[in-house]
Design an enzyme around this catalytic site. Structure first.
Site, PDB file in Angstrom:
ATOM      1  CE1 TYR A   1      -3.927  -2.429   5.104  1.00 29.33           C
ATOM      2  CE2 TYR A   1      -2.972  -0.309   4.503  1.00 29.33           C
ATOM      3  CZ  TYR A   1      -3.540  -1.522   4.135  1.00 29.33           C
ATOM      4  OH  TYR A   1      -3.707  -1.818   2.802  1.00 29.33           O
TER       5      TYR A   1
ATOM      6  CB  SER B   1      -0.885  -0.002   1.254  1.00 23.52           C
ATOM      7  OG  SER B   1      -1.502   1.257   1.454  1.00 23.52           O
TER       8      SER B   1
END
Length: 248
Positions: A152, A138
């Site tokens: 995350y 990401s």
């Protein structure tokens, strides 16, 4: 070989974790269109779409992963491509992020990824000295955000270094290991954020190409990094982000 053949996945066997929906499902469709035989795994294999071999597997559990590998050995006989697409996030401010939630995110995004990758490598790819491994990272592995992403971001940052280190260790086996780092792509998981007009507008205004990602953007990049066209590319994190990480 003709150049158009370099991007073909004809005759290849692929496993996509988290391939029963969202980005994983789109990658599965793209691989099938490119000629690959595809297996997908998840907790709900009944959600899989298209001509895939759907396997129920808890990738956090080593016995479940071993059973999945036995199924792949029986159904395919080998494995050429692994796409680690399964992942999760729990949205909480850092000061409220309890240990259980933090470990839950890290366990799926890093530990489970390693279990599947290790078994795919030593059972199939290392013995034949060939393979392609693609990890879904990401842009949050590279740049921070205002709030709620501490676990995350940490897990995806770790994934980037896992990708680089594994590329170094498994290069001798002719195994390419890369990652894709997308910006927001609409899926069932993040629709609640993208449906917030203020959030959406602020996001798009930061992206030079003026839009969020589409599933096919990620799937097309996946074909490239899992085909012979990328045979001299390994240890890389490709940002598929419309230029977001290029902008200050």
């Amino acid at each position: 070989m003709k150049y158009n053949e370099l991007f073909s996945l004809e005759g290849k066997y692929a496993l996509i974790t988290g391939g029963t929906g969202g980005l994983g499902g789109e990658i599965a469709r793209a691989f099938i269109d490119s000629g690959a035989k595809v297996a997908v795994c998840g907790n709900h294999p009944e959600r899989a779409e298209g001509n895939v071999t759907a396997i129920k597997c808890n990738i956090c559990d080593e016995e479940s992963v071993n059973a999945m590998m036995e199924t792949i050995a029986h159904e395919f006989g080998t494995l050429d491509i692994l796409v680690n697409c399964a992942g999760k996030n729990i949205l909480k401010p850092a000061e409220e992020y309890d240990t259980s939630s933090f470990l839950d995110v890290m366990n799926l995004n890093i530990n489970a990824l390693h279990i599947v990758t290790r078994e795919a490598g030593r059972r199939f790819m290392i013995p034949k000295k060939a393979g392609k491994i693609l990890n879904l990272s990401s842009v949050k592995s590279i740049i921070g955000t205002d709030k709620d992403y501490i676990a995350y971001c940490a897990s995806k940052g770790a994934l980037n270094m896992y990708t680089k280190q594994l590329a170094c260790e498994w290069g001798k086996y002719n195994i390419n290991v890369n990652a894709i780092a997308p910006t927001f792509v609409r899926t069932a998981i993040n629709s609640f954020q993208l449906d917030n007009q203020e959030f959406y507008n602020a996001l798009v205004n930061r992206i030079p190409l003026g839009r969020i990602g589409q599933k096919q953007d990620i799937a097309a990049a996946s074909i490239f990094l899992c085909s012979e066209a990328s045979s001299f590319i390994t240890g890389q994190v490709l940002c598929v982000d419309g230029g977001l990480t290029a902008r200050q």
